[in-house]
Design a protein around this motif. Structure first.
Motif, PDB file in Angstrom:
ATOM      1  N   MET A   1     -10.177  28.805  22.977  1.00  0.00           N
ATOM      2  CA  MET A   1      -9.923  27.474  22.423  1.00  0.00           C
ATOM      3  C   MET A   1     -11.165  26.606  22.602  1.00  0.00           C
ATOM      4  O   MET A   1     -11.783  26.606  23.669  1.00  0.00           O
ATOM      5  N   LYS A   2     -11.513  25.888  21.576  1.00  0.00           N
ATOM      6  CA  LYS A   2     -12.698  25.031  21.624  1.00  0.00           C
ATOM      7  C   LYS A   2     -12.490  23.912  22.624  1.00  0.00           C
ATOM      8  O   LYS A   2     -11.451  23.259  22.657  1.00  0.00           O
ATOM      9  N   GLN A   3     -13.510  23.658  23.455  1.00  0.00           N
ATOM     10  CA  GLN A   3     -13.419  22.621  24.472  1.00  0.00           C
ATOM     11  C   GLN A   3     -13.358  21.235  23.837  1.00  0.00           C
ATOM     12  O   GLN A   3     -14.088  20.933  22.894  1.00  0.00           O
ATOM     13  N   LYS A   4     -12.474  20.384  24.352  1.00  0.00           N
ATOM     14  CA  LYS A   4     -12.318  19.032  23.844  1.00  0.00           C
ATOM     15  C   LYS A   4     -13.275  18.087  24.567  1.00  0.00           C
ATOM     16  O   LYS A   4     -13.446  18.168  25.788  1.00  0.00           O
ATOM     17  N   ASN A   5     -13.880  17.166  23.813  1.00  0.00           N
ATOM     18  CA  ASN A   5     -14.772  16.173  24.384  1.00  0.00           C
ATOM     19  C   ASN A   5     -14.036  14.858  24.559  1.00  0.00           C
ATOM     20  O   ASN A   5     -13.484  14.315  23.595  1.00  0.00           O
ATOM     21  N   ILE A   6     -14.006  14.327  25.781  1.00  0.00           N
ATOM     22  CA  ILE A   6     -13.309  13.082  26.065  1.00  0.00           C
ATOM     23  C   ILE A   6     -14.309  12.034  26.530  1.00  0.00           C
ATOM     24  O   ILE A   6     -15.133  12.290  27.417  1.00  0.00           O
ATOM     25  N   LEU A   7     -14.237  10.859  25.933  1.00  0.00           N
ATOM     26  CA  LEU A   7     -15.077   9.725  26.318  1.00  0.00           C
ATOM     27  C   LEU A   7     -14.248   8.779  27.176  1.00  0.00           C
ATOM     28  O   LEU A   7     -13.213   8.283  26.732  1.00  0.00           O
ATOM     29  N   VAL A   8     -14.705   8.527  28.405  1.00  0.00           N
ATOM     30  CA  VAL A   8     -14.031   7.601  29.309  1.00  0.00           C
ATOM     31  C   VAL A   8     -14.869   6.333  29.411  1.00  0.00           C
ATOM     32  O   VAL A   8     -16.053   6.383  29.766  1.00  0.00           O
TER      33      VAL A   8
END
Length: 231
Positions: free
Chosen positions: A1-8
């Motif tokens: 599964m493609k890694q998700k990018n999260i902006l905090v």
């Protein structure tokens, strides 16, 4: 599964570090921003899957950032704030946030919210069946063949009319503003005025409604927009 990018996005460095460390332990790629300017810089460069956005920032408010992002993107946004009044929560949701977490919060709650929002928004909604029938077969839409039947007879829809109809069907229960129909159904290349949507709706109704003045499929929600009403 493609890694998700999260902006905090949060101006408290300790909170940034704790959230980032936890999300990274859950196999997410995390980008950190302590203010609005940095958040937009990262958002424009990276393929962000979700934003966790604090409302109280030193330069721009979270509400302002959310509104600006919503002009160009449907990226999921979870608002993070110490505000607990119902009116604040409703305002955040009305301007485009997908969820709302109040401080203090547990990391277990945060990851549950993140997973739920990503699950809801990870893919473009698709119909449950390739061939959808409404009101006892009065209206049939065959997604596999791009075909619309009214009373078992093919309906000659323009590409724009077809896109509007399928968009409404794919989001059952959602009320679309004109601007949202332009974004979701007509695409970024659309150069007309938002009121042009009304003309397309009128033409669509002429083709699929028994009585265009009293429609049962493409419903007007006064003061808000349009939704699909087929059963």
């Amino acid at each position: 599964m493609k890694q998700k990018n999260i902006l905090v996005v949060d101006d408290e460095q300790k909170i940034l570090e704790v959230i980032a460390s936890f999300l990274e332990s859950q196999n997410y790629q995390v980008f950190q921003a302590e203010n609005g300017a940095k958040a937009f810089e990262i958002f424009e460069k990276e393929n962000i899957s979700l934003i966790i956005l604090d409302l109280m920032l030193p330069d721009l408010s979270g509400e302002e950032i959310c509104k600006k992002i919503r002009r160009t993107s449907r990226v999921p946004i979870i608002m993070l704030t110490a505000k607990v009044e119902e009116s604040d929560v409703l305002e955040g949701l009305e301007i485009g946030a997908d969820d709302y977490i109040t401080k203090p919060f547990s990391l277990k709650e945060l990851i549950a919210r993140v997973k739920a929002v990503l699950r809801r928004t990870s893919e473009e909604p698709v119909p449950l069946f390739n061939k959808n029938s409404y009101n006892g077969g009065d209206l049939i839409l065959d997604f596999g063949k791009d075909l619309v039947l009214k009373d078992q007879k093919p309906v000659n829809l323009t590409p724009t009319e077809f896109n509007i109809l399928t968009t409404l069907i794919k989001f059952p229960g959602k009320v679309f503003t004109r601007e949202e129909l332009i974004e979701f159904a007509l695409g970024s290349g659309f150069e007309g005025f938002d009121r042009a949507v009304d003309s397309h709706i009128k033409n669509l109704r002429q083709k699929i409604e028994d009585n265009p003045r009293s429609p049962k499929y493409v419903l007007t929600i006064h003061g808000k927009g349009y939704k699909f009403g087929g059963e």
